[in-house]
Design a protein around this motif. Structure first.
Motif, PDB file in Angstrom:
ATOM      1  N   PRO A  84      35.758  34.629  47.988  1.00  0.00           N
ATOM      2  CA  PRO A  84      36.604  35.129  49.086  1.00  0.00           C
ATOM      3  C   PRO A  84      35.833  35.118  50.408  1.00  0.00           C
ATOM      4  CG  PRO A  84      36.413  36.743  47.289  1.00  0.00           C
ATOM      5  CD  PRO A  84      35.379  35.696  47.053  1.00  0.00           C
ATOM      6  N   SER A 134      34.044  36.684  53.652  1.00  0.00           N
ATOM      7  CA  SER A 134      33.192  37.862  53.666  1.00  0.00           C
ATOM      8  C   SER A 134      32.765  38.216  55.089  1.00  0.00           C
ATOM      9  CB  SER A 134      31.968  37.566  52.799  1.00  0.00           C
ATOM     10  OG  SER A 134      31.183  38.711  52.682  1.00  0.00           O
ATOM     11  N   GLN A 162      34.246  43.025  52.045  1.00  0.00           N
ATOM     12  CA  GLN A 162      35.661  42.617  51.997  1.00  0.00           C
ATOM     13  C   GLN A 162      36.414  43.090  53.233  1.00  0.00           C
ATOM     14  OE1 GLN A 162      34.221  43.995  49.140  1.00  0.00           O
ATOM     15  NE2 GLN A 162      35.184  43.137  47.329  1.00  0.00           N
ATOM     16  N   PRO A 207      38.503  45.645  54.180  1.00  0.00           N
ATOM     17  CA  PRO A 207      39.950  45.863  54.183  1.00  0.00           C
ATOM     18  C   PRO A 207      40.354  46.858  55.256  1.00  0.00           C
ATOM     19  CG  PRO A 207      38.920  47.229  52.516  1.00  0.00           C
ATOM     20  CD  PRO A 207      37.809  46.428  53.153  1.00  0.00           C
ATOM     21  N   SER A 235      43.697  42.828  53.862  1.00  0.00           N
ATOM     22  CA  SER A 235      44.007  43.652  52.696  1.00  0.00           C
ATOM     23  C   SER A 235      44.152  45.101  53.135  1.00  0.00           C
ATOM     24  CB  SER A 235      42.888  43.531  51.662  1.00  0.00           C
ATOM     25  OG  SER A 235      42.848  42.210  51.180  1.00  0.00           O
ATOM     26  N   THR A 240      43.936  49.175  51.805  1.00  0.00           N
ATOM     27  CA  THR A 240      43.425  50.023  50.718  1.00  0.00           C
ATOM     28  C   THR A 240      43.562  51.503  51.061  1.00  0.00           C
ATOM     29  OG1 THR A 240      41.242  50.106  51.726  1.00  0.00           O
ATOM     30  CG2 THR A 240      41.635  48.327  50.187  1.00  0.00           C
ATOM     31  N   LEU A 294      44.138  49.425  46.011  1.00  0.00           N
ATOM     32  CA  LEU A 294      44.662  48.382  46.892  1.00  0.00           C
ATOM     33  C   LEU A 294      46.165  48.532  47.067  1.00  0.00           C
ATOM     34  CD1 LEU A 294      42.455  45.727  45.326  1.00  0.00           C
ATOM     35  CD2 LEU A 294      42.818  45.757  47.785  1.00  0.00           C
ATOM     36  N   ARG A 347      46.479  43.188  48.325  1.00  0.00           N
ATOM     37  CA  ARG A 347      45.249  42.505  47.927  1.00  0.00           C
ATOM     38  C   ARG A 347      45.295  41.094  48.494  1.00  0.00           C
ATOM     39  NH1 ARG A 347      42.959  39.402  43.832  1.00  0.00           N
ATOM     40  NH2 ARG A 347      40.955  40.164  43.064  1.00  0.00           N
ATOM     41  N   TYR A 396      39.428  39.717  49.058  1.00  0.00           N
ATOM     42  CA  TYR A 396      39.528  39.933  47.602  1.00  0.00           C
ATOM     43  C   TYR A 396      39.980  38.667  46.881  1.00  0.00           C
ATOM     44  CZ  TYR A 396      39.124  44.863  48.782  1.00  0.00           C
ATOM     45  OH  TYR A 396      38.676  46.066  49.254  1.00  0.00           O
ATOM     46  N   GLN A 432      39.022  36.090  44.113  1.00  0.00           N
ATOM     47  CA  GLN A 432      38.186  36.695  43.070  1.00  0.00           C
ATOM     48  C   GLN A 432      39.104  37.111  41.910  1.00  0.00           C
ATOM     49  OE1 GLN A 432      34.618  37.540  44.030  1.00  0.00           O
ATOM     50  NE2 GLN A 432      34.666  37.136  41.852  1.00  0.00           N
ATOM     51  N   GLN A 479      42.507  47.693  40.967  1.00  0.00           N
ATOM     52  CA  GLN A 479      42.190  46.339  41.438  1.00  0.00           C
ATOM     53  C   GLN A 479      43.399  45.577  41.946  1.00  0.00           C
ATOM     54  OE1 GLN A 479      39.374  44.276  38.654  1.00  0.00           O
ATOM     55  NE2 GLN A 479      40.079  45.911  37.324  1.00  0.00           N
TER      56      GLN A 479
END
Ligand SMILES: [Zn+2]
Ligand SMILES: [Zn+2]
Ligand SMILES: [Zn+2]
Length: 767
Positions: free
Chosen positions: A110, A112, A285, A287, A375, A377, A386, A389, A393, A396, A743
């Protein structure tokens, strides 16, 4: 001594699988092999990364321990296979070229967030990448969103048109460099560039597009800013006028807007940040994290009106860091789209679709190849969860308990995602969204192509929802497939929760959401199920409610409140409705009564989301909503921070052995509270407690009958933190093992996993 090993030397082959390519894994193997004075080689192969190391057994073992501990930040090792081999007397340790026969089982990384090393260089005037908005390395930067094809090599990304300059090439080829094989490696000499365009798409004359962009934001303009997975629409979050301007242009009156703030310290001035939330805010990530607002003068109240939460994220690209470095503290950063349409990615696409919304475009010439929203969260019960997502993410995979045959699941109608099961992994697509517009449907098709690319699989079995009118159900019929398996919505919810928790067999399923097509043709959504991976039984449900006018009732919750009153009071409901001034036009009362009575254009719903809508309308919170879930969010906001005693409710035993949760008594108690002038806060808190109690009572009943003690929670209503945490606590206290989502989203963004596992289990069992 074993015959394979001669004297004090042994040779071991390590096969690493998972996300191990394009993340600096080979250089890190190289470094650890050299550190332990081992000879041999490391190489990318279709199954992952293979390393053969040779040396004294103690050193080989030390290497094995090191690599488990010290792998690079973006690597995710899912398996390590070790085999001892004959020694070959290698004289050194080498990184040897890839074995290019496909990359079948390698997971794509993903995107980063900019790593601390790159960030330090970005603001170092002596560095050759000082203020370069595309700085990245093996430990950070774009991945999925720039990939056209696999294997993940520069030639297969949107960096292919930027040949590396001499200095960048040296970094790229040096195993000791942080940029060894960093495919998006770039610098101001050879890499992508920013441009600032006006509303018509014409370049704005400026030597420093970032600085000019900051000036424009500061003076209240709406900027479309190209990010990793698409454009954001951005305004100064502190400016009331700018936020209002963006809202009116986007036709988004009240739905909360996400903001990006300079750093964690600034985030803490705007919201309460727990240690778990801080970890979530700062993960690579990056989010959006939903946080509880605190009184502050940095953010305009129009960013998230009438709700207690604020969606906050920290900068994740070098460009974001540059924009937020000095003058601006917080920017609204909302996906650049029109209502219900997917996020814009192409430069021309953005200028076309954002006409009349954006004043300027801060864009660049590195193409986005995969549309990927931010994303979303939140933290509940001290665990990250999440709600959406996507970027950071995806792709993955999620590890599941069993090896399953390959299945493609298409998700539902809202918050749609796709999921492909392959072996012991579930690969999700980015968030596609609501299937209401032609653009969203194009994105749906685009996503199918992406999924095939990511998983290198052509699934012949397709799973989809039971709803005959969903776009995804229609699509399932037109795609080439040997078999299409339709899965009931709430069964999919529960099995999705089971799958990510790696449990199987019979469980009690508590599925609470707005709506999902039931096997009786009604709209389900307050469901108590006994379920496993292939079957489910509807043990009980929330009392059916007539939705007067169908879809209209969802937008105008006073209709639902009226229907609730009619259930609770029978023929005398009109008197109560009149006292509460519930119906906007009282001359319509009799007509309305007839509509509910005859159920003309008025489906039956057992959705908990609808009960929330109805209660919100009843207590006068709002008679209309401007987005799905708004009433429920506001009711949760009111209930936050206090515990009140619950209202009564009833479990009715039906002749077919199933149960109905009847909330009429609670409704009548709410009316009594309203008449005696109780606060809305008290009523909202009591209403939440009532639901938690009712769930626990029903679970007890289910345990008595079935002996089951495991409960899986799923459905959009468990985005409500009070409901989720309260239910978890209460059930744990009563001795249940409680499983919930972490997840994948608990909302419809997670159902594709359940659909896929149900379909795959049915095939496996020969159904
Ligand atoms: Zn970096
Ligand atoms: Zn360069
Ligand atoms: Zn649902």
């Amino acid at each position: 001594m074993h015959s394979k090993n001669s004297g004090e030397i042994k040779r071991t082959r390590y096969l690493f699988s998972g996300t191990v390519q394009g993340v600096g894994f080979r250089p890190s193997v190289y470094r650890l092999a050299v550190k332990n004075r081992l000879n041999g080689f490391v190489q990318n192969i279709p199954e992952g990364v293979v390393a053969e190391v040779e040396g004294p057994p103690a050193f080989v073992d030390a290497f094995g321990a090191d690599i488990r501990r010290e792998h690079p930040p973006l690597a995710r090792i899912t398996n390590i296979e070790c085999t001892d081999l004959e020694i070959r007397h290698d004289q050194n340790f080498q990184i040897i070229p890839s074995d290019a026969k496909g990359h079948a089982d390698v997971h794509i990384t993903p995107d980063s967030a900019t790593c601390p090393d790159c960030l330090q260089e970005l603001f170092d005037p002596a560095n050759r990448r000082f203020r370069y908005p595309f700085i990245n390395c093996t430990n950070c930067g774009p991945r999925l969103t720039i990939i056209n094809a696999i294997p993940y090599d520069r030639a297969n990304t949107s960096m292919a048109c930027f040949p590396l300059c001499r200095e960048c090439l040296v970094e790229y080829e040096n195993p000791d460099d942080r940029r060894f094989h960093a495919e998006p490696n770039a610098c101001p000499v050879c890499g992508p560039r920013l441009t600032l365009l006006n509303a018509k798409g014409k370049p704005v004359e400026t030597a420093d597009p970032v600085k000019t962009a900051i000036d424009l934001l500061f003076t209240g303009h709406v900027l479309a800013v190209k990010g990793l997975g698409g454009f954001h629409l951005s305004v100064d979050a502190g400016s009331i006028e700018a936020v209002k301007k963006l809202r009116s242009r986007k036709y988004r009156e009240e739905k909360p807007l996400a903001i990006m703030v300079r750093n964690i310290d600034q985030a803490m001035k705007i919201a309460c940040v727990s240690p778990e939330e801080e970890i979530l805010l700062t993960t690579p990530q990056r989010p959006i994290v939903l946080l509880k607002k605190i009184q502050n003068d940095l953010i305009s109240e129009f960013v998230a009106p009438n709700v207690s939460n604020l969606g906050i994220m920290l900068p994740y690209t070098p460009l974001h860091h540059l924009l937020l470095k000095d003058r601006l503290t917080a920017l609204v950063m909302t996906s650049a789209n029109r209502v219900d349409e997917p996020i814009c990615t192409g430069n021309r696409e953005a200028i076309e679709r954002l006409q009349g919304i954006a004043d300027y475009y801060l864009t660049h010439n590195r193409d986005i190849r995969v549309r990927c929203d931010d994303s979303i969260t939140f933290v509940a019960d001290k665990q990250p969860r999440l709600m959406r997502r996507s970027r950071g993410y995806v792709p993955q995979p999620i590890r599941i308990k069993h090896n399953y045959p390959c299945v493609l699941a298409l998700g539902g109608q809202l918050k749609t995602t796709h999921c492909i099961l392959k072996g012991r992994f579930a690969f999700f697509s980015p968030h596609i969204g609501d299937m209401e517009t032609p653009q969203a449907r194009d994105f749906f098709q685009e996503s199918l192509t992406l999924m095939k690319r990511v998983t290198k699989s052509d699934s012949l079995v397709i799973a989809c929802d039971l709803h005959p009118a969903y776009y995804s159900t229609e699509a399932a019929r037109t795609l080439p497939a040997e078999r299409v398996i339709q899965v009931q919505h709430h069964h999919a919810h529960i099995v999705s929760c089971m799958a990510e928790n790696q449990i199987d067999g019979d469980v009690i399923g508590l599925a609470m959401d707005g709506t999902g097509y039931g096997t009786d043709g009604n709209a389900w959504g307050g469901e108590f199920l006994i379920a496993n991976e292939t079957r489910f039984q509807r043990f009980g449900h929330l009392q059916y409610l007539v939705l007067p006018g169908g879809e209209k009732a969802i937008r105008e919750p006073w209709r639902i409140a009226a229907s609730l009153l009619k259930t609770a009071y029978g023929t005398s409901w009109k008197e109560t409705a009149r006292q509460l001034k519930l119906i906007p036009d009282e001359t319509q009362m009799d007509l309305f009564d007839k509509i509910i009575e005859s159920k003309i254009h008025s489906p039956l719903s057992s959705g908990l989301g609808r009960l929330f809508d109805g209660v919100a309308a009843l207590i006068g919170l709002r008679s209309q909503v401007s987005f799905e879930g708004q009433a429920a969010m506001e009711l949760e906001t009111l209930a936050t921070g206090s515990w009140e005693s619950p209202y009564p409710f009833e479990l009715l035993h039906k002749t077919d052995q199933s149960f109905i949760l009847d909330m009429s008594a609670a409704l009548r108690a709410i009316v009594v509270d309203l008449e005696s002038g109780e606060s809305k806060e008290k009523i909202a808190a009591s209403f939440h407690q009532t639901l938690i109690n009712a769930f626990a009572t029903m679970m007890d009943e289910m345990r008595k009958v079935t002996g089951l003690t495991r409960v899986a929670l799923s459905g959009g209503c468990f985005q409500n933190k009070i409901l989720l945490e309260g239910t978890i606590d209460k059930l744990r206290f009563s001795g249940f093992d409680v499983y919930c989502h972490r997840q994948v989203p608990t909302n419809d963004g997670g159902i594709a996993l359940g659909q896929a596992v149900i379909a795959a289990s049915m095939i496996k069992k020969g159904f």
